[in-house]
Write a protein that holds these residues in place. Structure first.
Motif, PDB file in Angstrom:
ATOM      1  N   THR A   1     -39.681 -37.387 -49.004  1.00 40.16           N
ATOM      2  CA  THR A   1     -39.720 -36.038 -50.291  1.00 40.16           C
ATOM      3  C   THR A   1     -38.567 -35.939 -50.341  1.00 40.16           C
ATOM      4  OG1 THR A   1     -42.119 -35.827 -48.600  1.00 40.16           O
ATOM      5  CG2 THR A   1     -41.239 -33.906 -50.466  1.00 40.16           C
TER       6      THR A   1
ATOM      7  N   ASN B   1     -45.734 -38.673 -56.721  1.00 33.64           N
ATOM      8  CA  ASN B   1     -45.166 -39.559 -56.576  1.00 33.64           C
ATOM      9  C   ASN B   1     -44.954 -41.238 -57.083  1.00 33.64           C
ATOM     10  OD1 ASN B   1     -46.292 -38.648 -53.487  1.00 33.64           O
ATOM     11  ND2 ASN B   1     -48.514 -38.843 -54.642  1.00 33.64           N
TER      12      ASN B   1
ATOM     13  N   THR C   1     -43.016 -45.337 -51.455  1.00 31.49           N
ATOM     14  CA  THR C   1     -43.244 -44.271 -51.783  1.00 31.49           C
ATOM     15  C   THR C   1     -42.608 -43.352 -52.040  1.00 31.49           C
ATOM     16  OG1 THR C   1     -45.849 -45.233 -52.600  1.00 31.49           O
ATOM     17  CG2 THR C   1     -45.375 -43.116 -53.030  1.00 31.49           C
TER      18      THR C   1
ATOM     19  N   LYS D   1     -41.863 -38.763 -52.972  1.00 26.08           N
ATOM     20  CA  LYS D   1     -43.123 -37.625 -52.869  1.00 26.08           C
ATOM     21  C   LYS D   1     -41.391 -37.071 -54.008  1.00 26.08           C
ATOM     22  CE  LYS D   1     -46.314 -34.278 -52.106  1.00 26.08           C
ATOM     23  NZ  LYS D   1     -46.999 -33.708 -51.556  1.00 26.08           N
TER      24      LYS D   1
END
Length: 477
Positions: free
Chosen positions: A209, A307, A322, A324
């Motif tokens: 993230t 995302n 992925t 974020k």
């Protein structure tokens, strides 16, 4: 018959007299010089290759070191006059002789180079099967073979099955990527052969993230994605690469996924922008020259929250990661320009509700209000009465535990409240009317005074008789 046995025994003796040295093609090998009695500086050392009667390289006290023309680039003498060959070439796998002369003493030593080879393996997909084999030429010694796995710092390669010179891995992990070493031990000597293994996988995003904020109008952020191994794109294409992409899913309800980039795997590998991407972050395409697949220079704004998924599509598998992206921002209930004396709420937010492990810290260099908040700062800061001195940069820092994630800035401008224009017009109108009234009164008074003075100065006439002239009328008296 006796002659045959004599020849065989001589041949066996000759073979045993040769010292076995294993080497890898393209590697480095050292043929040691045996020390002889006497001063080393006065010793003549000659190294012969194969059946060549002329020394390939020699050392004598008078003329120093001399070499043959064809081995100048890959063989040299060490400080103790041992012979080092690097890189080892095909024609080096022959018998080498070292002859030393010191006064009337002569000593000889013979070496025979043998191959140790590791067949090259293609890049292997994570989770697939891998087999490595260390092959050695037959010689008078049987070496002990040991495999050494790559020393990767991020994980443990774990156990692998070893059968003699072969190592097999049934479920390849990223940790198996790197340089594998086959170590041979024989007759008190040691030889190492190496091979590189490329494991095809995407590196885990660190962190998964990203917290950012639009500190300036030109603030940008990088969305990371990369291949775990520094594998050439040509080798990657040979493993069945079909394509790749970047996609974006905003933090909205219901979520919707939008394509951003497509991988062009032509002669020039590059990210190409997908057409028709209105309302989503602006992305720039770029050429890929290494394992870095990241999105570069993404302009920071509230609309990039979401995302981002990086994918590579192979014939047998799809790899994806992925990341974020969270954007921190300060919201003001009254905007960035506020009048003095008003109250305002400043909210530090990621656009959604934060969990309890997130904390904020407010800072304002030109005000003392923050110092009265104590150790725990609220996400929404209420300022009951603004003053002009509160103008300046208000900073909100987002913390998780002892780690500062990011910070956002808001520039507040506190102004004196303006006077009502209609009130000014009314006051001015009243003043003007009052002045006009005074002027009219003064004019009336002056007019009245002029009339009174005129009346007082008016000529008087009387009627009388004049017997002499016998005329009638009025006469001035």
């Amino acid at each position: 018959m006796m002659l045959c046995w004599i020849l065989i025994s001589l041949f066996v003796g000759f073979i045993k007299a040769q010292e076995v040295i294993y080497a890898q093609l393209g590697g480095t090998v050292t043929l040691p010089r045996e020390k002889v009695e006497g001063n080393a500086d006065s010793v003549y050392v000659n190294w012969f290759r194969g059946s060549d009667p002329n020394p390939a390289i020699s050392k004598n006290p008078q003329s120093g070191i001399q070499k043959e023309k064809e081995i100048k680039t890959h063989a040299h003498l060490l400080d103790d006059f041992s012979l080092q060959i690097s890189p080892v070439q095909d024609f080096d796998f022959v018998i080498w002789r070292c002859e030393q002369h010191e006064l009337q003493k002569t000593s000889k030593k013979t070496y025979k180079l043998y191959h140790v080879t590791i067949p090259k393996v293609s890049a292997v997909m994570v989770g697939a099967f891998l087999s490595l084999q260390c092959n050695v030429d037959d010689s008078s010694v049987i070496p002990e073979v040991k495999w050494i796995a790559p020393k990767n710092s991020d994980c443990n390669p774990g156990k692998y099955d070893k059968v003699k010179e072969t190592v097999t891995i049934t479920n390849v992990d990223r940790c198996h990527s790197g340089v594998w070493t086959c170590k041979l031990k024989y007759g008190g000597k040691e030889t190492k052969a190496t091979t590189a293994v490329f494991v095809i996988d995407l590196s885990p995003p660190i962190p998964d993230t990203i917290y950012t904020s639009p500190l300036t109008s030109s603030s940008t952020v990088k969305i990371p994605c990369s291949l775990y191994s520094n594998i050439p794109w040509l080798d990657l294409n040979e493993t069945g690469l079909r394509g790749g992409s970047w996609s974006f899913t905003p933090l909205s309800d219901p979520p919707s996924t939008h394509p951003l980039l497509n991988l062009n795997i032509g002669p020039v590998v590059r990210w190409d922008v997908v057409n028709g991407t209105d309302g989503i972050p602006t992305i720039e395409g770029r050429e890929l020259k290494d394992q870095d697949l990241s999105i570069h220079n993404l302009r920071v704004s509230e609309k990039i929250r979401g995302n981002y998924t990086c994918s590579l599509k192979f014939k047998s598998k799809i790899l994806s990661r992925t990341v974020k992206v969270e954007v921190l921002k300060i919201l003001s209930s009254e905007g960035s320009r506020v009048y003095e004396g008003k109250s305002v709420n400043l909210t530090c937010t990621l656009g959604h509700q934060q969990t309890s492990d997130f904390k904020v810290k407010w800072n304002c260099s030109s005000c003392s209000f923050v110092s009265s908040l104590g150790p725990s700062h609220p996400f929404t800061l209420l300022i009951p009465e603004l003053k002009v001195k509160d103008s300046g940069r208000w900073t909100c820092e987002l913390w998780k535990g002892k780690n500062k994630l990011t910070s956002a800035v808001l520039s507040l401008k506190i102004e004196k409240p303006p006077v009502n224009i209609w009130l000014i017009v009314a006051i001015c109108g009243g003043v003007v009317g009052f002045i006009l009234l005074i002027v009219i009164i003064i004019m009336c008074i002056r007019r009245h005074r002029q009339m009174m003075m005129y009346r007082r100065r008016k000529t008087k006439f009387c009627c009388c008789k004049n017997p002499q002239q016998n005329q009638k009328g009025f006469y001035k008296t």
